[in-house]
Design a protein around this motif. Structure first.
Motif, PDB file in Angstrom:
ATOM      1  N   PHE A   1       0.941  -1.165   0.014  1.00 52.32           N
ATOM      2  CA  PHE A   1      -0.182   0.080   0.244  1.00 52.32           C
ATOM      3  C   PHE A   1       1.032   1.203   0.327  1.00 52.32           C
ATOM      4  O   PHE A   1       0.285   2.475  -0.144  1.00 52.32           O
ATOM      5  CB  PHE A   1      -0.742  -0.215   1.038  1.00 52.32           C
ATOM      6  CG  PHE A   1      -2.189  -0.875   1.081  1.00 52.32           C
ATOM      7  CD1 PHE A   1      -3.055  -1.065   0.580  1.00 52.32           C
ATOM      8  CD2 PHE A   1      -1.785  -2.185   1.399  1.00 52.32           C
ATOM      9  CE1 PHE A   1      -3.996  -1.647   0.451  1.00 52.32           C
ATOM     10  CE2 PHE A   1      -3.046  -2.897   0.930  1.00 52.32           C
ATOM     11  CZ  PHE A   1      -4.263  -2.747   0.914  1.00 52.32           C
TER      12      PHE A   1
ATOM     13  N   ARG B   1      -0.579   5.543  -0.997  1.00 51.48           N
ATOM     14  CA  ARG B   1      -1.999   5.427  -1.166  1.00 51.48           C
ATOM     15  C   ARG B   1      -2.449   5.441   0.094  1.00 51.48           C
ATOM     16  O   ARG B   1      -1.848   5.661   1.117  1.00 51.48           O
ATOM     17  CB  ARG B   1      -2.322   4.142  -1.186  1.00 51.48           C
ATOM     18  CG  ARG B   1      -1.764   3.413  -2.601  1.00 51.48           C
ATOM     19  CD  ARG B   1      -2.219   2.087  -2.792  1.00 51.48           C
ATOM     20  NE  ARG B   1      -2.334   1.757  -3.877  1.00 51.48           N
ATOM     21  CZ  ARG B   1      -2.747   0.870  -5.176  1.00 51.48           C
ATOM     22  NH1 ARG B   1      -4.317   1.647  -5.382  1.00 51.48           N
ATOM     23  NH2 ARG B   1      -2.201   0.091  -5.806  1.00 51.48           N
TER      24      ARG B   1
ATOM     25  N   GLY C   1      -6.698   0.810   0.270  1.00 58.70           N
ATOM     26  CA  GLY C   1      -5.695   2.456  -0.766  1.00 58.70           C
ATOM     27  C   GLY C   1      -6.085   3.150  -1.608  1.00 58.70           C
ATOM     28  O   GLY C   1      -6.210   2.693  -2.934  1.00 58.70           O
ATOM     29  N   ARG C   2      -6.072   4.289  -2.294  1.00 58.47           N
ATOM     30  CA  ARG C   2      -5.910   4.767  -3.423  1.00 58.47           C
ATOM     31  C   ARG C   2      -4.936   5.493  -4.014  1.00 58.47           C
ATOM     32  O   ARG C   2      -3.940   6.357  -2.576  1.00 58.47           O
ATOM     33  CB  ARG C   2      -7.088   6.345  -3.098  1.00 58.47           C
ATOM     34  CG  ARG C   2      -7.096   6.457  -4.338  1.00 58.47           C
ATOM     35  CD  ARG C   2      -8.311   8.437  -4.713  1.00 58.47           C
ATOM     36  NE  ARG C   2      -8.565   8.075  -5.944  1.00 58.47           N
ATOM     37  CZ  ARG C   2      -7.462   9.040  -6.795  1.00 58.47           C
ATOM     38  NH1 ARG C   2      -6.209   9.094  -5.816  1.00 58.47           N
ATOM     39  NH2 ARG C   2      -8.196   9.658  -7.933  1.00 58.47           N
ATOM     40  N   ILE C   3      -4.329   4.946  -4.825  1.00 60.18           N
ATOM     41  CA  ILE C   3      -2.911   5.232  -5.579  1.00 60.18           C
ATOM     42  C   ILE C   3      -3.095   7.474  -4.985  1.00 60.18           C
ATOM     43  O   ILE C   3      -3.779   8.001  -5.304  1.00 60.18           O
ATOM     44  CB  ILE C   3      -2.774   5.183  -6.932  1.00 60.18           C
ATOM     45  CG1 ILE C   3      -1.360   5.454  -7.177  1.00 60.18           C
ATOM     46  CG2 ILE C   3      -3.520   5.147  -7.991  1.00 60.18           C
ATOM     47  CD1 ILE C   3      -0.962   4.022  -8.210  1.00 60.18           C
TER      48      ILE C   3
ATOM     49  N   TYR D   1      -7.940   1.691  -6.745  1.00 58.46           N
ATOM     50  CA  TYR D   1      -7.901   1.744  -5.441  1.00 58.46           C
ATOM     51  C   TYR D   1      -7.305  -0.189  -5.693  1.00 58.46           C
ATOM     52  O   TYR D   1      -6.913  -0.528  -6.650  1.00 58.46           O
ATOM     53  CB  TYR D   1      -8.894   1.725  -5.258  1.00 58.46           C
ATOM     54  CG  TYR D   1      -9.876   2.373  -5.348  1.00 58.46           C
ATOM     55  CD1 TYR D   1     -10.066   2.857  -4.344  1.00 58.46           C
ATOM     56  CD2 TYR D   1     -10.017   3.842  -6.455  1.00 58.46           C
ATOM     57  CE1 TYR D   1     -10.386   5.096  -4.196  1.00 58.46           C
ATOM     58  CE2 TYR D   1     -10.739   4.831  -6.549  1.00 58.46           C
ATOM     59  CZ  TYR D   1     -10.835   5.541  -5.232  1.00 58.46           C
ATOM     60  OH  TYR D   1     -11.367   6.933  -5.500  1.00 58.46           O
TER      61      TYR D   1
END
Length: 188
Positions: free
Chosen positions: A23, A26, A43-45, A57
């Motif tokens: 992650f 992120r 987790g979003r980049i 994601y």
């Protein structure tokens, strides 16, 4: 924690070159079960790497305590909401934005594909759902796939028109929560 426990958590990958945080880079969203227990992460980049294609994601992998298909993001809060329906959307940011605007009945499937397990979970807490998936192609296809799944649980389904905005977060930020509530009132 032992190396084995860390590996089984799905947060760290072990490779010949060493351990790697799956992650890294992120924005992290803790995922809780309906009782509020932490069971995983999304987790979003933060920055796209043009040399290496990465998913926008990423969710924790399935573990002994995390089954993506049997949980909904935000349900631990939404189940206590005074609203008699749930608003079902695609992502973490939509749920967070809606809760901040007072729509405490918002939940998200953990990915665009709603599952039978998630529909059963919805039915356990509410009989009505307002589908508020993104207004783009993938969001519309996901909504179409969700219809028979929700119908199989005898859930009353209503569709929210978000246009000209792509998602509920953008609609609320650009037009306000009153416009969002007005659109919901028109479909119920």
């Amino acid at each position: 924690f032992s190396d084995m426990e860390i590996k089984e958590s799905g947060l760290i990958g072990f490779y010949e070159s060493g351990a790697l945080d799956k992650f890294a880079n992120r924005l992290m969203f803790p995922i809780r079960d309906v009782n509020g227990n932490y069971i995983g992460f999304g987790g979003r980049i933060l920055r796209e790497n043009k040399q290496r294609k990465e998913a926008k994601y990423l969710n924790s992998p399935e573990t002994l305590i995390f089954e993506k298909s049997e949980n909904l993001f935000g349900l631990n809060f939404a189940k206590e909401s005074p609203f008699e329906y749930l608003i079902l959307c695609e992502g973490y940011m939509d749920v967070i934005s809606m809760h901040q605007a007072g729509f405490t009945n918002a939940v998200a499937s953990l990915g665009t594909a709603l599952t039978e397990g998630q529909a059963r979970l919805i039915k356990k807490y509410r009989d009505r759902v307002v589908l508020s998936y993104d207004s783009d192609g993938p969001g519309l296809m996901a909504a179409q796939r969700a219809i028979p799944i929700l119908s199989s649980q005898n859930i009353d389904i209503h569709f929210l028109d978000l246009k000209p905005y792509k998602d509920p977060d953008k609609l609320i930020k650009n037009s306000g929560k009153e416009v969002f509530q007005d659109r919901i009132s028109h479909v119920l």
